[in-house]
Each structure stands twice: as C-alpha cells, then as structure tokens.
Write a protein that holds these residues in place. Structure first.
Motif, PDB file in Angstrom:
ATOM      1  N   THR A  72      34.532  36.057  41.426  1.00  0.00           N
ATOM      2  CA  THR A  72      33.873  37.353  41.614  1.00  0.00           C
ATOM      3  C   THR A  72      33.199  37.479  42.974  1.00  0.00           C
ATOM      4  O   THR A  72      33.240  38.547  43.574  1.00  0.00           O
ATOM      5  CB  THR A  72      32.819  37.628  40.535  1.00  0.00           C
ATOM      6  N   GLU A  73      32.600  36.388  43.449  1.00  0.00           N
ATOM      7  CA  GLU A  73      31.930  36.503  44.745  1.00  0.00           C
ATOM      8  C   GLU A  73      32.927  36.799  45.850  1.00  0.00           C
ATOM      9  O   GLU A  73      32.680  37.627  46.726  1.00  0.00           O
ATOM     10  CB  GLU A  73      31.182  35.211  45.079  1.00  0.00           C
TER      11      GLU A  73
ATOM     12  N   VAL B 233      33.958  40.400  45.616  1.00  0.00           N
ATOM     13  CA  VAL B 233      33.017  41.327  46.232  1.00  0.00           C
ATOM     14  C   VAL B 233      33.214  41.328  47.741  1.00  0.00           C
ATOM     15  O   VAL B 233      33.250  42.380  48.389  1.00  0.00           O
ATOM     16  CB  VAL B 233      31.560  40.935  45.876  1.00  0.00           C
TER      17      VAL B 233
ATOM     18  N   GLU C  14      34.271  44.558  49.993  1.00  0.00           N
ATOM     19  CA  GLU C  14      33.487  45.063  51.114  1.00  0.00           C
ATOM     20  C   GLU C  14      34.275  45.021  52.417  1.00  0.00           C
ATOM     21  O   GLU C  14      34.111  45.874  53.270  1.00  0.00           O
ATOM     22  CB  GLU C  14      32.190  44.255  51.273  1.00  0.00           C
TER      23      GLU C  14
ATOM     24  N   GLN D 245      32.369  43.871  38.037  1.00  0.00           N
ATOM     25  CA  GLN D 245      31.548  43.845  39.227  1.00  0.00           C
ATOM     26  C   GLN D 245      31.702  45.120  40.039  1.00  0.00           C
ATOM     27  O   GLN D 245      30.758  45.640  40.584  1.00  0.00           O
ATOM     28  CB  GLN D 245      32.046  42.677  40.085  1.00  0.00           C
TER      29      GLN D 245
ATOM     30  N   LYS E 255      30.174  49.767  41.802  1.00  0.00           N
ATOM     31  CA  LYS E 255      30.296  49.921  43.259  1.00  0.00           C
ATOM     32  C   LYS E 255      31.292  51.014  43.633  1.00  0.00           C
ATOM     33  O   LYS E 255      31.014  51.845  44.491  1.00  0.00           O
ATOM     34  CB  LYS E 255      30.717  48.597  43.899  1.00  0.00           C
TER      35      LYS E 255
ATOM     36  N   LYS F 230      26.571  42.367  51.918  1.00  0.00           N
ATOM     37  CA  LYS F 230      27.119  41.780  50.707  1.00  0.00           C
ATOM     38  C   LYS F 230      27.910  40.493  50.962  1.00  0.00           C
ATOM     39  O   LYS F 230      28.022  39.652  50.092  1.00  0.00           O
ATOM     40  CB  LYS F 230      28.042  42.789  50.007  1.00  0.00           C
TER      41      LYS F 230
ATOM     42  N   TYR G  14      21.468  31.760  48.547  1.00  0.00           N
ATOM     43  CA  TYR G  14      21.837  30.345  48.453  1.00  0.00           C
ATOM     44  C   TYR G  14      20.811  29.467  49.166  1.00  0.00           C
ATOM     45  O   TYR G  14      20.572  28.326  48.757  1.00  0.00           O
ATOM     46  CB  TYR G  14      23.238  30.105  49.023  1.00  0.00           C
TER      47      TYR G  14
ATOM     48  N   TYR H 203      17.688  39.529  33.320  1.00  0.00           N
ATOM     49  CA  TYR H 203      18.407  40.563  32.566  1.00  0.00           C
ATOM     50  C   TYR H 203      17.617  40.958  31.326  1.00  0.00           C
ATOM     51  O   TYR H 203      17.418  42.149  31.045  1.00  0.00           O
ATOM     52  CB  TYR H 203      19.794  40.053  32.173  1.00  0.00           C
TER      53      TYR H 203
ATOM     54  N   PHE I 113      20.405  36.517  42.709  1.00  0.00           N
ATOM     55  CA  PHE I 113      21.869  36.438  42.735  1.00  0.00           C
ATOM     56  C   PHE I 113      22.477  37.470  41.790  1.00  0.00           C
ATOM     57  O   PHE I 113      23.406  38.196  42.138  1.00  0.00           O
ATOM     58  CB  PHE I 113      22.274  35.026  42.308  1.00  0.00           C
TER      59      PHE I 113
ATOM     60  N   TYR J 236      22.401  40.750  44.308  1.00  0.00           N
ATOM     61  CA  TYR J 236      23.672  40.481  44.985  1.00  0.00           C
ATOM     62  C   TYR J 236      24.865  40.967  44.164  1.00  0.00           C
ATOM     63  O   TYR J 236      25.593  41.865  44.572  1.00  0.00           O
ATOM     64  CB  TYR J 236      23.772  38.981  45.284  1.00  0.00           C
ATOM     65  N   LEU J 237      25.071  40.393  42.981  1.00  0.00           N
ATOM     66  CA  LEU J 237      26.288  40.735  42.242  1.00  0.00           C
ATOM     67  C   LEU J 237      26.133  41.985  41.381  1.00  0.00           C
ATOM     68  O   LEU J 237      27.047  42.799  41.307  1.00  0.00           O
ATOM     69  CB  LEU J 237      26.718  39.554  41.358  1.00  0.00           C
ATOM     70  N   GLY J 238      25.019  42.119  40.690  1.00  0.00           N
ATOM     71  CA  GLY J 238      24.825  43.292  39.843  1.00  0.00           C
ATOM     72  C   GLY J 238      25.469  43.168  38.484  1.00  0.00           C
ATOM     73  O   GLY J 238      25.192  43.931  37.581  1.00  0.00           O
ATOM     74  N   ALA J 239      26.372  42.213  38.323  1.00  0.00           N
ATOM     75  CA  ALA J 239      26.975  41.941  37.020  1.00  0.00           C
ATOM     76  C   ALA J 239      27.370  40.476  37.049  1.00  0.00           C
ATOM     77  O   ALA J 239      27.669  39.943  38.107  1.00  0.00           O
ATOM     78  CB  ALA J 239      28.201  42.805  36.776  1.00  0.00           C
ATOM     79  N   ALA J 240      27.334  39.851  35.913  1.00  0.00           N
ATOM     80  CA  ALA J 240      27.690  38.429  35.924  1.00  0.00           C
ATOM     81  C   ALA J 240      28.181  37.998  34.564  1.00  0.00           C
ATOM     82  O   ALA J 240      27.883  38.603  33.541  1.00  0.00           O
ATOM     83  CB  ALA J 240      26.496  37.574  36.340  1.00  0.00           C
ATOM     84  N   GLU J 241      28.946  36.935  34.612  1.00  0.00           N
ATOM     85  CA  GLU J 241      29.443  36.342  33.392  1.00  0.00           C
ATOM     86  C   GLU J 241      29.150  34.867  33.546  1.00  0.00           C
ATOM     87  O   GLU J 241      29.483  34.269  34.561  1.00  0.00           O
ATOM     88  CB  GLU J 241      30.943  36.597  33.336  1.00  0.00           C
TER      89      GLU J 241
ATOM     90  N   ALA K  83      30.188  32.808  36.904  1.00  0.00           N
ATOM     91  CA  ALA K  83      29.242  32.888  38.011  1.00  0.00           C
ATOM     92  C   ALA K  83      28.368  31.652  38.120  1.00  0.00           C
ATOM     93  O   ALA K  83      27.908  31.314  39.205  1.00  0.00           O
ATOM     94  CB  ALA K  83      28.381  34.137  37.860  1.00  0.00           C
TER      95      ALA K  83
ATOM     96  N   LYS L 177      29.046  25.818  40.960  1.00  0.00           N
ATOM     97  CA  LYS L 177      27.851  26.316  41.646  1.00  0.00           C
ATOM     98  C   LYS L 177      26.870  25.169  41.883  1.00  0.00           C
ATOM     99  O   LYS L 177      26.274  25.076  42.951  1.00  0.00           O
ATOM    100  CB  LYS L 177      27.222  27.405  40.795  1.00  0.00           C
TER     101      LYS L 177
END
Lengths: 431, 358
Positions: free
Chosen positions: A77-78, A81, A85, A107, A111, B50, B59, B92, B251, B255-260, B264, B269
């Motif tokens: 996903t990152e 994005v 963009e 995501q 947007k 972004k 990060y 959230y 984050f 940044y993302l606005g949605a996550a799983e 993520a 990570k």
C-alpha cells in the motif's frame, strides 16, 4: 565537485518528471514482483497490450493516443500511494486508476474522490462502492465479491436441486480485507438457505495452510469456497489434491482461477472450478489483431507469453472497458482530450452491448450491462469455469447468472450508508 | 576551517554541555529547523508530502523510539511493527469513539496506550537478554497483528477489517483525511517529530539516559553502581513504545488514512525500522533521521532514476532496487559499522582540524 555532482543527480532523480504530452493517461499500478507477481504480471501485460493495440491499429482513442505509465507497487500500500501521487499529474492528469489490490483500493478511494479522478476496481475493492450515490468516483462494474459469493452459492443450489439446508460450506480465505469481503454475504445466504458456514482464514502470503487443510480433511465440508490470491492459490490447490478433496466441490473466486494457480498441481487440479466474469482462451478475433499489431511488431508488454491466459484476458477486459468508457466520454462531452471529470461521466453512462462487443472482436466475451448513476457495480453476473488438466484449458461450464440481489442490495445499502455517515458524505440524488 | 572553535568560549557548565557545542554547528541546526518549519511547507506538493517528507518524518519517529530501546538501552526488539499497530488501532478507536477529541491528544493518548502495551512486553527483558529477548518481542509482533485481525472490536466490526481515518482538524485546519493540505499534514508531523526528538535528546543525556547506557554497556556493573535494572529497562520499553505508538498513529491517521494490520504492520515493518537504526547509527538521535531518510528515499530515488529517468521495465527496476539497497546496506556496515551518523561525526572531526590534520 564530486559531491555536488552527486547531489545534482540526486535532485534530478527526485524531481524526474516525464515530458508533458497531450495524451490520454491511464496509469497502471502493476505488480510484477513479490508474492502476487504470478497473478499480477499477466494482468499488467494484457492491460498495456490493449492500449498498445488501440494506439497502433486505430491511432488512439478517437484519434488521441493513450499512454500507460507503469508503476510497480509490489501489492504494497505504501508503494501504491507513492505510485498514485507520482502518476496522477502526468500529462494533462491521469484519467483512471485500476489499482488491482484491495488494500491500495481502500487507500485510494478517499484520495481519488478528493482529487476527482475516477477509479475502476473491476471485480474487487470495496463492494459497497456499487452504490454510486455515495461513491461518486468509484466504479466496480461488471461485478463484485458479494455477487461472486452469491453466484457460487446459486451454483451449489443448482447442483443440489435447490436445497442445500444442512450442507456444510467452508470459506477458505486470505486473512485480509480481500478475503473477508464475502463473509457477510455468505452469512446472510447461510441464514436464507440453511447451510452451515465454516470460516478458515489463511494468513498472507499463504504458503502455510496445513492446519486449515487438516480441518477440511477432518470435517469434510460439502463444498469449499476459496478466496485466495497469488502464491496462496497454488498451495491451496496442491493441498486439496494431496488430501484428495473432490475438486469439483472446490470453487475459487475469479482471482483464484488462472493458469499459474492450477498448473503446478498437475493432474491433481483436474476439475477444479472457479468463478469467471468474462470468457477464457484466445478464440476471439481481437487476439489476431493483438498478434498482428502488438506482438509481431515487438511492442508487447512483458515477455508476451501470456496471451489468452485468464490473467491476461482480465487485463485486456479492464482496458477494453476503460477505452469504451473513454469513447462514451468523448461522445458525451464532444471533446477528444477528455478530463478526469468527463471520464467519470463516461463511465457512468457506459453501456456494453452485444453489437459493441462484436465490433471489437470480442463477441460473447463478457455479459452485456449498463452502468447507471445509482448502480456503479453493474449487474454482478458470474459464471463457473472448470480446469481441464489434460488440455490445460479453462472452459466456462455455465451461463452468466445473476446474483441474489434480495440479499445483496440491503448489504450494499447498509455498508455504503455507514461509509457515508463516517465520512460526512451527503448521498447524491440519482434519477 | 568550517568548524572553527577559535574564539568560541564557554563560560558556564550549561554552555559546555549543550548539544551543539560549536557555534557553526548550532547555527546550522537553527537554519535547518527554520527551513523545515518556515520554507518547506510553502513549496511542497502532494508528491513531496506523501512520498518523501511525511514518510521520512514518521519513520524517523519510529526509529527514534527503537533507538531509545535498542541503541541506548541495548534491548533488542523485533516488535516495532506490532507496537506501531497498537498506536494505529488505538488512534482509530479513540477517533471513532470520541469524535470531539482533538487529534493532537488522540495521537498522544495512542502513544500512551502503546507505552502500556510495550511495558507489558518489556517484562521478560528482566530475565532474558539479547537474541532471546528478540524472540520474545517477535512474539509480541505476531500476537498483536493476530489480535487486531481476529477481534472485530478493534476495527469496529467493519466487514473487511480495514480501518479508515476520518477527517480531523487541528486549530481548524484539516490534518487527516483525503482533503488535508500537504503543508498541514507535513507541519503536523514535523511538530510531533521536533518535540519528540528534542525530548529524546535531552532524555538520553540526562539521568535516565545514562542509566540506559550503563545497562546497555554492562548490566551487572550498572547494577553494582546503583542503577535499578527494573526501572531502567521498563522505562526504556515504555518510552520507546510511546514513540513508536505515536509513529504508528501518525502513520495511520495522517500518512495512509486507511490500514490493514497484516499488510501495513507486518514483520517487515519491524525489520525496516531495525535496519534504519542500524544504518543510521545505534544510539544516535541524528542517526534515526539519517537512517529513516536513507531507507525511505533510496527506493524512491532508484525508482525515479530507473523508471522515470532511464525508462527501464518496472520489474527490472524493482528487483535491481532490492539488490542495490541490500548491497549498500552491506557496504555501509562493512565500511562503517556504527552507521551513517558515525560517518557524519568523523567528517565533522576532520573538518575541525582541516586543513592541518595531525
């Protein structure tokens, strides 16, 4: 000196912008690497090749060339994005996004809605985006996961003479937003038809499925529905073959029914079924054109060895729908160089008729449908395809059937209403 | 030449103990901060926000957190992704349960929740050390991801398990949601990172930081000279998790606005943030920033160079980028095992003596 040159290159690389051309830009967020590459490569090839064909054979869409800048997401996903963009401003602005990943789709829904760029998640993504009153910029036609779940259950009903009460159906799914999508629908359908539903999640990327198959072996569900993707499909089909689960009772969603999924299991995969929302094989006239104008001209995307495979055809189908929507948009607006907003109107007015398909050399390739302001999800038609391991072909064994909208529509209304409330969206009025 | 100490006299202990003892360095820092706060917000667009600046800042925040734990206190952790997930899911739940609560406090509270969880998973550190502790924190990583995937309460019973950040404002300016302006989200993250980095710097050179470093260097010796290992280790876990939780919250919300959760906040990570502090420099505040910038920007840079600049196929570029990033990591670790921050430190030493090295 050396340092300043290095920093100059660095700055140039970060700023690297492609030349502004008056093209119709359709960015392709592809994934040719990672755990889902086997499914991602043919799609990206088909998507790119169809636009190349239109450019080479017809001189573009309505005389304007289409450009398909590709950006590798790796299903991440990152990176998705970042790709969004970096491509949205290309040329006169991107016209349409097809992210091909449920995560990236979720995501990007807010947007694209804020940026005013349409998104087409064909057969995936957020199912309730079928409600065009709430999701103005998102399209999921011709079908979606909930319709897929319903069509699969309808098929099972049909096989059992309309009565499946007391049967046990297991859902084997990718433990993510994608795999969880059909659960709500199946629960409703279980109530309606009286079957019991067993949920068997598999964590991504999905090579490890032993315990789930142990459970299937123990409980022997009458049917196994399968929501898998990428490397997980091959493992599941191999495991099913290993425990000698009857393959004709193992039904995958359309993302679990392509050649790379079944070929590794060899003869064991014979009889495996999957849902389909378009035709299989390369027996359509358009493939002659693709060979002539794209492959033989050396302009094929990727290795050019996927033509006619399920993944390739899906990419081609997605691109075809995009091109038809662009044509509709050009007719509606009277402009050749359409904007993203015009593209959206074109998608909303899209109508796929048998004549159009025939003219494109794709007669009978997919169902006919019409998109409307309120219904961005299409009719949700689906068919069942079956794998023949000897002939190495998929063949469609049923008609395209409609899902059970009595069950689906309330779910779509409920979920989209929740989204609208969460995000303060006032649903549009459609007439 | 550049770093001149001549004429730079210290007349108090405070002046002698400051973070940037050399005037030139200090002014450079002020200028950098001024540019970050007063110039960059006016010139960035969506792409810079972004793809470059916001991810680097977030990060860097996570790397700061892990650096406190691993770099300063010597407790190896592989649970960063899981703790970021705690921050994200806490924010959230707070955002949806208390819509009127200001996003600033939502993020701080998420850090607080994560600190609690981190404290809990820090308990084994009292008995086990090194690689064994790494495995214990690895368990935290897998457990937390499993938990957020399994229990529907955490994602408000949504059909898919995805969480979406609603729009929230800070002083009337949107900082989350799709219509937030690039400068607003950037400044919001920068504000957090600035405050937290400043706090981390002062924590690590104070009493607490010295205790951490004593534990890191030789825990038995530290205990003999009067450091309480229980307090030192648990405070490191709590404060580190606080930072990581704030990073996770930013984050997800900004940044993302949605996550799983699986996608993520997976194990990769944890590794990514660990690489950041190893490459940037263990036990260095600046190192956290350099490491984050290196790991976030290098792939973007290579992608733009190969695909945008040279027009190579995207899959070749993606694979080559992995090779190059991996190769550079190995190279850096061979050439400078103490990370990029140590390179910078050496460069400064050299510049102070230049042009008359001895």
């Amino acid at each position: 000196m050396k340092l300043s040159r290095l920093s100059a290159i660095t700055a140039a690389a970060l700023l690297a912008a492609s030349p502004a051309l008056a093209d119709l830009v359709f960015p392709s967020l592809s994934y040719r690497t990672g755990a889902y590459a086997a499914s991602g490569i043919p799609f990206a090839d088909g998507y790119a090749d169809y636009f190349t064909l239109v450019n080479e054979r017809d001189g573009g869409i309505g005389g304007v060339k289409a450009r398909v800048p590709e950006c590798e997401t790796g299903y991440n996903t990152e990176k998705g994005v970042e790709c969004y963009e970096s491509t949205k401003g290309e040329g006169d602005g991107a016209l349409l996004y097809q992210p091909l990943s449920t995560g990236i789709t979720y995501q990007l829904i807010p947007k694209v809605s804020a940026d005013g760029i349409p998104m087409h998640s064909m057969g995936y993504g957020r199912t309730s985006a079928a409600n065009g009153k709430v999701f103005e910029w998102v399209f999921t036609y011709p079908t979606n996961y909930w319709a897929g779940a319903s069509v699969a259950v309808k098929y099972i009903l049909n096989e059992n003479g309309g009565d499946i009460s007391g049967k046990n159906i297991a859902l084997l799914y990718h433990n993510s937003a994608y795999g969880k999508e059909p659960i709500r629908t199946l629960e409703e359908l279980a109530k309606k038809h009286g079957f019991s539903l067993t949920l068997l999640p598999i964590d991504a990327p999905g090579q490890e499925q032993k315990s789930q198959w142990l459970q299937i072996r123990r409980e022997r569900p009458d049917y196994v529905l399968f929501w898998g993707w990428g490397v997980m499909n091959q493992v599941a089909i191999q495991e099913a073959a290993n425990i000698r689960y009857p393959m004709e009772n193992f039904i995958g969603i359309w993302w679990s029914g392509a050649e790379p999924d079944v070929i590794p299991a060899g003869a064991g995969a014979d009889g495996y079924k999957a849902l389909a929302f378009f035709g299989t094989g390369d027996d359509w006239p358009i493939f002659d054109d693709i060979r002539k104008y794209v492959v033989d001209a050396g302009k094929a995307a990727g290795a050019g060895d996927n033509i006619g495979s399920v993944g390739y055809n899906r990419g081609l189908y997605a691109a075809m729908l995009a091109v038809e929507a662009t044509k509709t948009a050009q007719e509606l607006s009277g402009e050749k160089n359409i904007t993203a907003a015009m593209m959206r109107d074109g998608m909303e007015a899209l109508e796929i008729t048998e004549e159009k398909l025939t003219a494109l050399g794709l007669a009978g390739f997919g169902p006919t449908f019409k998109v409307t302001c309120a219904n961005h999800g299409g009719p949700g038609l689906g068919a069942i395809q079956q794998w023949d391991a000897d002939a190495q072909t998929w063949s469609i064994i049923t008609d395209f059937v409609e899902p059970d909208m009595d069950v689906l529509q309330p779910l779509i209304d409920e979920d989209s209403a929740a989204y609208a409330a969460e995000n303060g969206i006032e649903p549009r009025s459609c007439d | 030449m550049l770093y001149r100490e001549a004429g730079d006299f210290k007349t108090s202990y405070a002046a002698d103990g400051q973070t940037f003892p050399i005037a030139f360095d200090r002014w450079g820092y002020y200028v950098a901060i001024a540019v970050a706060f007063l110039v960059i917000p006016f010139i960035i667009d969506d792409y810079w926000e972004k793809s470059v600046l916001v991810p680097v800042l977030i990060y860097a925040m996570a790397a700061l957190g892990l650096n406190i734990l691993t770099g300063y206190c010597g407790q190896l952790s592989l649970g960063t992704g899981g703790f970021m997930a705690v921050g994200a899911y806490a924010s959230y739940k707070l955002m949806t349960a208390f819509p009127e609560l200001n996003i600033f406090f939502v993020i701080l509270l998420s850090g607080g929740v994560t600190a609690g969880v981190g404290l809990l998973f820090g308990l084994p550190s009292l008995r086990i050390k090194g690689f064994y502790l790494a495995v214990a924190t690895l368990a935290a990583q897998f457990f937390l991801v499993w938990l957020f995937n399994k229990v529907p309460w955490f994602y408000n019973y949504s059909a898919t398990g995805q969480i979406n950040a609603p729009t929230r404002t800070f002083f009337g300016i949107e900082v989350t949601g799709p219509s937030a302006a690039p400068w607003a989200t950037y400044l919001f993250c920068l504000l957090f990172v600035f405050i937290f980095a400043w706090a981390a710097r002062n924590l690590t050179r104070g009493r607490l930081g010295r205790q951490w470093m004593a534990i890191r260097d030789m825990d038995i010796a530290a205990e003999i000279i009067g450091v309480n290992p229980l307090m030192a280790k648990l405070s490191a876990f709590a404060i580190s998790s606080f930072y990581i939780g704030v990073a996770g919250a930013l984050f997800f919300t900004v940044y993302l606005g949605a996550a799983e959760v699986g996608e993520a906040f997976g194990i990769d990570k944890s590794f990514l943030v660990l690489f950041m502090i190893i490459i940037g420099g263990l036990g260095s505040i600046l190192g956290s920033f350099i490491g984050a910038a290196f790991m976030v920007l290098l792939p973007v840079l290579l992608k733009n160079l190969f695909v945008g600049g040279l027009d190579w196929p995207t899959d070749v570029a993606a694979h080559l980028q992995l090779v190059i990033s991996g190769g550079l990591i190995i190279l850096f670790l061979i050439v400078e095992p103490h990370g990029l921050a140590q390179l910078w430190r050496l460069l400064k030493e050299k510049l102070r003596l230049w042009p008359f090295p001895h």
